[in-house]
Write a protein that holds these residues in place. Structure first.
Motif, PDB file in Angstrom:
ATOM      1  N   MET A   1      18.954 -56.515  13.080  1.00 49.53           N
ATOM      2  CA  MET A   1      18.644 -55.503  12.086  1.00 49.53           C
ATOM      3  C   MET A   1      17.650 -54.557  12.746  1.00 49.53           C
ATOM      4  SD  MET A   1      17.788 -56.344   8.127  1.00 49.53           S
ATOM      5  CE  MET A   1      16.090 -56.785   8.295  1.00 49.53           C
ATOM      6  N   ALA A   2      17.969 -53.283  12.759  1.00 51.60           N
ATOM      7  CA  ALA A   2      17.118 -52.303  13.439  1.00 51.60           C
ATOM      8  C   ALA A   2      15.745 -52.228  12.773  1.00 51.60           C
ATOM      9  CB  ALA A   2      17.776 -50.933  13.433  1.00 51.60           C
ATOM     10  N   VAL A   3      14.712 -52.282  13.598  1.00 54.42           N
ATOM     11  CA  VAL A   3      13.349 -52.211  13.085  1.00 54.42           C
ATOM     12  C   VAL A   3      13.046 -50.813  12.527  1.00 54.42           C
ATOM     13  CG1 VAL A   3      12.138 -51.581  15.226  1.00 54.42           C
ATOM     14  CG2 VAL A   3      11.004 -53.039  13.563  1.00 54.42           C
ATOM     15  N   ASN A   4      13.777 -49.797  12.987  1.00 56.16           N
ATOM     16  CA  ASN A   4      13.505 -48.439  12.505  1.00 56.16           C
ATOM     17  C   ASN A   4      14.003 -48.195  11.073  1.00 56.16           C
ATOM     18  OD1 ASN A   4      16.256 -48.074  12.833  1.00 56.16           O
ATOM     19  ND2 ASN A   4      16.078 -46.433  14.341  1.00 56.16           N
ATOM     20  N   THR A   5      14.578 -49.222  10.446  1.00 58.85           N
ATOM     21  CA  THR A   5      14.943 -49.110   9.036  1.00 58.85           C
ATOM     22  C   THR A   5      13.717 -49.292   8.139  1.00 58.85           C
ATOM     23  OG1 THR A   5      15.529 -51.455   8.892  1.00 58.85           O
ATOM     24  CG2 THR A   5      17.308 -49.894   9.429  1.00 58.85           C
ATOM     25  N   VAL A   6      12.600 -49.697   8.745  1.00 61.77           N
ATOM     26  CA  VAL A   6      11.336 -49.835   8.018  1.00 61.77           C
ATOM     27  C   VAL A   6      10.478 -48.619   8.352  1.00 61.77           C
ATOM     28  CG1 VAL A   6       9.242 -51.216   7.713  1.00 61.77           C
ATOM     29  CG2 VAL A   6      11.452 -52.353   8.073  1.00 61.77           C
TER      30      VAL A   6
ATOM     31  N   ALA B   1      -8.850 -36.516   9.118  1.00 63.03           N
ATOM     32  CA  ALA B   1      -7.798 -37.378   9.668  1.00 63.03           C
ATOM     33  C   ALA B   1      -6.415 -36.808   9.376  1.00 63.03           C
ATOM     34  CB  ALA B   1      -7.909 -38.781   9.085  1.00 63.03           C
ATOM     35  N   THR B   2      -5.478 -37.151  10.247  1.00 62.21           N
ATOM     36  CA  THR B   2      -4.069 -36.831  10.050  1.00 62.21           C
ATOM     37  C   THR B   2      -3.332 -38.148   9.866  1.00 62.21           C
ATOM     38  OG1 THR B   2      -4.255 -34.873  11.450  1.00 62.21           O
ATOM     39  CG2 THR B   2      -2.033 -35.736  11.070  1.00 62.21           C
ATOM     40  N   TYR B   3      -2.657 -38.282   8.747  1.00 63.79           N
ATOM     41  CA  TYR B   3      -1.935 -39.502   8.406  1.00 63.79           C
ATOM     42  C   TYR B   3      -0.435 -39.234   8.477  1.00 63.79           C
ATOM     43  CZ  TYR B   3      -6.435 -40.822   6.312  1.00 63.79           C
ATOM     44  OH  TYR B   3      -7.757 -41.108   6.097  1.00 63.79           O
ATOM     45  N   GLN B   4       0.306 -40.134   9.102  1.00 65.94           N
ATOM     46  CA  GLN B   4       1.763 -39.996   9.181  1.00 65.94           C
ATOM     47  C   GLN B   4       2.408 -40.512   7.898  1.00 65.94           C
ATOM     48  OE1 GLN B   4       3.403 -38.390  11.633  1.00 65.94           O
ATOM     49  NE2 GLN B   4       1.322 -37.939  12.328  1.00 65.94           N
ATOM     50  N   GLN B   5       3.454 -39.825   7.485  1.00 72.34           N
ATOM     51  CA  GLN B   5       4.199 -40.183   6.282  1.00 72.34           C
ATOM     52  C   GLN B   5       5.629 -40.545   6.668  1.00 72.34           C
ATOM     53  OE1 GLN B   5       2.447 -39.766   3.074  1.00 72.34           O
ATOM     54  NE2 GLN B   5       0.859 -39.717   4.652  1.00 72.34           N
ATOM     55  N   ASP B   6       6.168 -41.606   6.093  1.00 75.39           N
ATOM     56  CA  ASP B   6       7.557 -42.025   6.314  1.00 75.39           C
ATOM     57  C   ASP B   6       7.923 -42.084   7.795  1.00 75.39           C
ATOM     58  OD1 ASP B   6       8.124 -42.349   3.596  1.00 75.39           O
ATOM     59  OD2 ASP B   6       8.539 -40.214   3.363  1.00 75.39           O
ATOM     60  N   MET B   7       7.054 -42.651   8.590  1.00 75.35           N
ATOM     61  CA  MET B   7       7.272 -42.772  10.032  1.00 75.35           C
ATOM     62  C   MET B   7       8.123 -44.013  10.317  1.00 75.35           C
ATOM     63  SD  MET B   7       4.356 -43.419  12.898  1.00 75.35           S
ATOM     64  CE  MET B   7       4.306 -45.187  12.638  1.00 75.35           C
ATOM     65  N   GLU B   8       9.214 -43.821  11.041  1.00 71.15           N
ATOM     66  CA  GLU B   8      10.070 -44.961  11.390  1.00 71.15           C
ATOM     67  C   GLU B   8       9.349 -45.862  12.386  1.00 71.15           C
ATOM     68  OE1 GLU B   8      13.832 -43.575  12.852  1.00 71.15           O
ATOM     69  OE2 GLU B   8      14.512 -42.975  10.859  1.00 71.15           O
ATOM     70  N   LEU B   9       9.400 -47.138  12.113  1.00 72.00           N
ATOM     71  CA  LEU B   9       8.850 -48.128  13.025  1.00 72.00           C
ATOM     72  C   LEU B   9       9.755 -48.214  14.247  1.00 72.00           C
ATOM     73  CD1 LEU B   9       6.582 -50.206  13.240  1.00 72.00           C
ATOM     74  CD2 LEU B   9       8.028 -51.804  12.008  1.00 72.00           C
TER      75      LEU B   9
ATOM     76  N   LEU C   1       0.059 -43.405  14.190  1.00 69.68           N
ATOM     77  CA  LEU C   1       0.077 -43.547  12.735  1.00 69.68           C
ATOM     78  C   LEU C   1      -1.017 -42.706  12.083  1.00 69.68           C
ATOM     79  CD1 LEU C   1       1.328 -45.068  10.290  1.00 69.68           C
ATOM     80  CD2 LEU C   1      -0.415 -46.825  10.655  1.00 69.68           C
ATOM     81  N   VAL C   2      -2.186 -42.657  12.703  1.00 67.79           N
ATOM     82  CA  VAL C   2      -3.314 -41.886  12.172  1.00 67.79           C
ATOM     83  C   VAL C   2      -4.169 -41.411  13.334  1.00 67.79           C
ATOM     84  CG1 VAL C   2      -4.755 -43.928  11.793  1.00 67.79           C
ATOM     85  CG2 VAL C   2      -5.213 -41.894  10.477  1.00 67.79           C
TER      86      VAL C   2
ATOM     87  N   GLN D   1       7.773 -49.610   3.945  1.00 66.89           N
ATOM     88  CA  GLN D   1       8.910 -49.329   3.075  1.00 66.89           C
ATOM     89  C   GLN D   1      10.200 -49.764   3.754  1.00 66.89           C
ATOM     90  OE1 GLN D   1       8.933 -47.961  -0.181  1.00 66.89           O
ATOM     91  NE2 GLN D   1      11.046 -48.665  -0.059  1.00 66.89           N
ATOM     92  N   GLY D   2      10.862 -50.762   3.162  1.00 68.39           N
ATOM     93  CA  GLY D   2      12.153 -51.218   3.661  1.00 68.39           C
ATOM     94  C   GLY D   2      13.263 -50.317   3.149  1.00 68.39           C
ATOM     95  N   ALA D   3      14.360 -50.311   3.846  1.00 67.13           N
ATOM     96  CA  ALA D   3      15.489 -49.420   3.541  1.00 67.13           C
ATOM     97  C   ALA D   3      16.133 -49.739   2.200  1.00 67.13           C
ATOM     98  CB  ALA D   3      16.535 -49.509   4.641  1.00 67.13           C
ATOM     99  N   GLY D   4      16.681 -48.695   1.616  1.00 65.88           N
ATOM    100  CA  GLY D   4      17.484 -48.806   0.401  1.00 65.88           C
ATOM    101  C   GLY D   4      18.930 -48.495   0.754  1.00 65.88           C
ATOM    102  N   ALA D   5      19.663 -47.961  -0.208  1.00 69.95           N
ATOM    103  CA  ALA D   5      21.071 -47.572  -0.030  1.00 69.95           C
ATOM    104  C   ALA D   5      21.921 -48.728   0.498  1.00 69.95           C
ATOM    105  CB  ALA D   5      21.180 -46.347   0.887  1.00 69.95           C
TER     106      ALA D   5
END
Length: 173
Positions: free
Chosen positions: A91-96, A110-118, A125-126, A142-146
């Motif tokens: 399972m691809a880790v970039n789905t998280v 600070a600069t915070y990353q949003q919805d960054m693929e692992l 990240l920051v 956040q784990g994948a949906g759909a």
């Protein structure tokens, strides 16, 4: 006469004293520490309903990271592998995805990353151009949906747990 001699001797001693100098150095060496909240060292994204598979599952860890840094810094994160594995399935880790935000003791500028693929590579990240003394970062996983994971369940592995080891690092900016 005796008092005159003592006074004269004191004046001679005072007149021959010399000033002494001391050099003061303030030496600043870099210190950077990054601590993951002990109670949050395991993050579970648990899919238990059809709605979870459809919409995804998220877990927000308040004050997940604590940072101390002399001067600007970047916090990076990476997974130990591009794929999580279980019984020959991957399972691809970039789905998280990860989203960073200010914790209860917020960073300055600070600069915070949003919805960054692992990923299996380091990703920032920051970051901040300022130092930090025991400042916090909240991280949402956040784990994948759909129905992305619908075919990753392994019947003889109940529950089917795919694992990635994440490494957070801090570097000077």
């Amino acid at each position: 006469m005796k008092q005159f001699l003592l006074t004269a001797l004191a004046l001679v001693a005072f007149a021959t004293s010399k000033a002494q100098q001391v050099k003061l150095n303030v030496i600043l060496k870099p210190i950077q520490t990054l601590v993951v909240n002990d109670e949050q060292k395991t993050v579970n994204l648990e899919y238990t309903t059809a709605n979870d598979y459809l919409n995804g599952v998220g877990k927000t860890n308040q004050d997940h990271l604590t940072i101390y840094s002399t001067g600007g810094f970047q916090v990076k994160v990476k997974a130990n592998n591009a794929n999580m594995q279980l019984s020959g399935k991957t399972m691809a880790v970039n789905t998280v995805k990860l989203t960073a935000s200010a914790g209860s003791q917020a960073l300055i500028n600070a600069t915070y990353q949003q919805d960054m693929e692992l990923t299996g590579g380091e990703t920032t990240l920051v970051s901040s151009g300022n130092g930090a003394v025991n400042k916090n970062v909240t991280v949402k996983y956040q784990g994948a949906g759909a129905n992305t994971y619908i075919d990753n369940y392994v019947p003889n592995q109940n529950p089917s747990t795919y694992t990635a080891d994440l490494t957070y690092t801090i570097i000077s900016a």
